[in-house]
Scaffold this motif. Structure first.
Motif, mmCIF file in Angstrom:
data_model
loop_
_atom_site.group_PDB
_atom_site.id
_atom_site.type_symbol
_atom_site.label_atom_id
_atom_site.label_comp_id
_atom_site.label_asym_id
_atom_site.label_seq_id
_atom_site.Cartn_x
_atom_site.Cartn_y
_atom_site.Cartn_z
ATOM 1 N N ARG A 248 -3.827 1.276 3.028
ATOM 2 C CA ARG A 248 -2.941 1.290 4.208
ATOM 3 C C ARG A 248 -1.485 1.169 3.777
ATOM 4 N N LEU A 249 -1.285 0.325 2.787
ATOM 5 C CA LEU A 249 0.060 0.131 2.252
ATOM 6 C C LEU A 249 0.491 1.393 1.525
ATOM 7 N N TRP A 250 -0.395 1.886 0.653
ATOM 8 C CA TRP A 250 -0.034 3.002 -0.196
ATOM 9 C C TRP A 250 0.262 4.259 0.623
ATOM 10 N N ALA A 251 -0.518 4.467 1.673
ATOM 11 C CA ALA A 251 -0.311 5.627 2.538
ATOM 12 C C ALA A 251 1.086 5.569 3.154
ATOM 13 N N THR A 252 1.522 4.379 3.516
ATOM 14 C CA THR A 252 2.833 4.216 4.135
ATOM 15 C C THR A 252 3.940 4.520 3.130
ATOM 16 N N VAL A 253 3.760 4.025 1.907
ATOM 17 C CA VAL A 253 4.738 4.310 0.849
ATOM 18 C C VAL A 253 4.789 5.822 0.606
ATOM 19 N N ALA A 254 3.618 6.444 0.531
ATOM 20 C CA ALA A 254 3.547 7.874 0.218
ATOM 21 C C ALA A 254 4.194 8.720 1.317
ATOM 22 N N GLU A 255 3.985 8.356 2.575
ATOM 23 C CA GLU A 255 4.620 9.110 3.667
ATOM 24 C C GLU A 255 6.141 9.073 3.518
ATOM 25 N N ASN A 256 6.648 7.903 3.186
ATOM 26 C CA ASN A 256 8.095 7.775 3.012
ATOM 27 C C ASN A 256 8.579 8.620 1.842
#
Ligand SMILES: Cc1cc2nc3c(=O)[nH]c(=O)nc-3n(C[C@H](O)[C@H](O)[C@H](O)COP(=O)(O)OP(=O)(O)OC[C@H]3O[C@@H](n4cnc5c(N)ncnc54)[C@H](O)[C@@H]3O)c2cc1C
Ligand code: SF4
Ligand code: SF4
Lengths: 562, 103
Positions: free
Chosen positions: A278-286
């Motif tokens: 969940r964290l990583w997906a958010t970083v990746a979207e950014n």
């Protein structure tokens, strides 16, 4: 000049937080032993629970079992957990929860008197006063003594056995030599290692307690205790700026995560939807230019908004102030989310002391519980309580065969010099604040902080290791004028030791097991055949020596052997 | 993120000093509370809850988007009465300590 004060006790508890208070209650209830809690702040509101928490995140409602909880944790942590430890805590979640309720904690119940569940394993509470409740229970026992405003700095060891601690008062010119038959370390985890989300004026507005500086880890490292899992850092997904928890919004009003274009993005980062994903997906979207990311709250009802306000006031009042100050209430505007700086927290991830099934560390006489203990992610409040209980019972059993130790006059003289070193030394160029800033910069830039999207690689880690060592060298010469300065020096030195071990562990795990938490650019894949094992370490003669250990399974009773 | 102590309202009881989890609050020679390093505040609000005189205001630093609003709280009759003040407007939120959160 600090003057010595000598104390003796049966059970010494370092840190009167969640696990520490519960360990004290357990020892006092089940024995006649003299219990001493040594706490750097005041147990009424010290540690993680200061502002309150808003759920008990580890409870087994109908349909869930210790086995199913273990399975959940094993999946979420990609298999590298101590199954014996997770299982033994899960067996006790519900009992310690009932005990908290008896102490006065308010838990939401349905018409049939069952606790109301949020998500799979959380129950809803009014957790604003959870710490004062624990503290007032502690006060009821005459065999528990509490030393508030005393900071513990090191263990006293005799032939590798822990027989007490050294500490200094934060209020008067006194240092303490405290002898004990058994010691329990419950100092929580470590925040402030990396440059935080708000590095300036609001530098301490972080998620984890900024006053938990990894002291317990550092004391163990210096004494040669085995540590585990420091490469599994915890990076939280939190509300932007206030760094307040997000679970209450996500689960409370069922808000989904959307990117800057309003698209739900978690599905794109498939596999299992673990906490790191969940964290990583958010970083990746950014990173893909699709940020910022939000919890979609727009359009919730006035009543839902009011309930959110109450829930946040009970644990993170800054979030409510932020909503009302900006006029961007959750009903009117989605709540922006962000990843935090990495923390080392044994209650969320697996980093901490390596223990046997009884919570004994590799140093005889030293036991550990809560965020300070490793191998067992997702303990949360109930797990910290349950672990405090297990550690207390083990410490009591061990203490029965032990005699109190004392220093010789020569040893005492040496301690007096050591505890006064920072006052006696000459003015140095660098103070604790500068050193802390330098440490956080190094960790951010070379050891996978926010600034580099949490990514690590061997070349940068080698630079980080060198620079942290240089800082540690300079730090031994820092000068203090007063007690607050002495504390700040101790805290930054402790953090530097923790950083050293974090870097060494990240260098050792040559794969990527937990996206974001431990994402190695040199080895981007998860490699089960080679790396389904623990990375452990011991500090010997200035070097962090790495040891690998095989996975401990559920039915095993693990004892230290080498 | 920090607090501001209004010394004219402070009676010097010392409760905020005792409770701060970071030991950040001190008392001057008149026993009035002050915070020597406002940047070290975690924002836990423990000190506000202790202060029966409303002497402590809780605010967001401008690095967190603060725009002048502040928070005070009174612990009375089993409830925490939170008040957010912005440009002279007060928002009052009462949280009953005996009620669990709905969320
Ligand atoms: C903001 C936040 C929200 C959370 N929300 C939830 C939630 O909703 N539900 C949930 O189940 N879990 C939640 N958690 C997790 C849970 O609160 C923690 O895992 C748990 O409280 C940790 O307990 P502990 O005893 O290990 O540490 P703490 O309770 O932090 O205790 C550590 C104690 O050691 C003291 N100490 C540290 N160093 C020294 C030293 N050198 N000498 C003397 N004393 C020292 C500290 O002052 C502190 O009192 C949350 C955590 C945080 C930070
Ligand atoms: S809000 Fe918390 S951390 Fe800040 S001064 Fe008050 S008690 Fe201390
Ligand atoms: S609690 Fe309030 S009155 Fe008491 S010392 Fe602190 S600021 Fe002053």
């Amino acid at each position: 000049m600090l003057k010595p004060k000598i104390l003796t006790t049966d059970i010494l508890i370092v840190g009167g937080g969640t696990a520490g208070c519960f360990a004290a209650l357990t020892a006092a209830e089940t024995s006649q032993a003299q219990v001493l809690i040594v706490e750097k702040a005041h147990i009424k509101r010290s540690g993680c629970l200061a502002a309150g928490v808003n759920a008990l995140n580890a409870y087994l409602p109908e349909g869930e079992t210790p086995e199913s909880y273990l399975e959940y944790v094993r999946q979420d942590a990609a298999g590298v957990v101590r199954e014996d430890l997770v299982f033994s805590l899960a067996q006790n979640f519900n009992r310690v929860t009932r005990k908290l309720e008896e102490l006065g904690l308010r838990i939401l119940k349905d018409a049939d008197g069952h606790y109301v569940v949020r998500g799979r394993h959380s129950i809803k509470i009014n957790g604003e006063n959870i710490k004062p409740l624990l503290a007032s229970s502690v006060a009821q026992y005459t065999n528990i003594r509490v030393l508030n405003r005393v900071n513990v700095t090191d263990y006293i060891c005799r032939e590798h056995k822990v027989v007490g601690v050294l500490a200094f008062s934060l209020e008067k010119d006194v240092f303490y030599v405290i002898y004990a038959k058994a010691v329990i370390c419950a100092t929580g985890g470590a925040a402030g290692l990396y440059r935080p989300n708000n590095p300036g004026f609001s530098r301490h507005k972080m998620w984890y307690c900024p006053f938990n500086t990894g002291a317990g880890y550092a004391m163990g490292i210096r004494a040669g205790a085995e540590m585990t899992g420091f490469e599994m850092r915890f990076i939280a997904l939190r509300c932007k700026d206030t760094i307040a928890p997000t679970g209450t919004i996500a689960q409370g009003v069922k808000a989904v995560q959307v990117n800057g274009r309003g698209e739900e993005y978690l599905g794109r980062y498939a596999g299992i939807l673990s906490t790191p994903m969940r964290l990583w997906a958010t970083v990746a979207e950014n990173q893909r230019g699709l940020g910022p990311c939000y919890l979609q709250t727009e359009g919730i009802t006035v009543q839902q908004e009011e309930e959110l306000y109450k829930a946040y006031l009970n644990m993170a009042p800054a979030q409510v102030l932020s909503w009302l100050d900006s006029g961007r209430n959750p009903r009117l505007a989605n709540v922006e989310i962000t990843g935090t700086e990495p923390y080392i927290v044994g209650g969320h991830c697996a980093s901490g002391y390596w223990v046997d099934s009884r919570r004994a560390t590799t140093l005889p006489g030293l036991f550990v519980a809560g965020d300070a203990a490793g191998g067992c992610p997702k303990k949360y409040v109930p797990g910290c309580l349950a672990e405090g209980e297990i550690a207390a019972l083990s410490a009591l059993e061990y203490s029965r065969g032990q005699e109190s130790q004392t220093f010789s006059d020569d040893e005492m003289d040496a301690v007096r010099v050591r505890m006064n070193r920072c006052f006696d030394s000459r003015q140095s160029l660098y103070n604790a604040e500068q050193t802390e800033e330098a440490m956080q910069k190094i960790m951010d830039e070379y050891a996978g902080g926010i600034g580099t999207g949490y990514l690590i690689d061997g070349r940068k880690l080698a630079i980080a290791a060198r620079k942290i060592q240089e800082l540690l060298q300079c730090a031994t010469e820092m000068h203090a004028e007063n007690l607050p300065e002495l504390l700040h020096i101790q805290e930054v030195v402790d953090r530097l030791y923790v950083c050293k071990v974090v870097i060494a562990h990240m260098q050792a795990r040559k794969e990527t097991r937990w996206p974001g938490y431990q994402q190695n650019a040199d080895y981007p894949e998860r490699d089960d055949p080679n790396w389904l094992k623990y990375v452990n370490s011991r500090y010997r003669a200035g070097k962090v020596e790495i040891v690998f250990r095989d996975i401990v399974k559920k039915g095993e009773f693990y004892e230290h052997s080498d | 993120m920090s607090i501001r102590i209004d010394q004219s309202l402070c009676t010097g009881c010392g409760l905020c000093r005792d409770v701060c989890p970071g030991g950040l609050i001190r008392q001057d020679e008149r026993k009035k509370a002050f915070i020597p390093e406002p940047r070290d505040c975690w924002g836990c609000a423990a000190c506000l809850k202790e202060c029966g005189y409303g002497a402590i205001r809780y605010f967001l630093g401008s690095d967190m988007g603060g725009q002048g609003a502040y928070l005070v709280v009174k612990d009375e009759q089993g409830c925490l009465h939170w008040q957010i003040n912005k440009n002279g407007l007060h928002t009052h939120i009462r949280v009953n300590k005996k009620e669990a959160n709905i969320y």
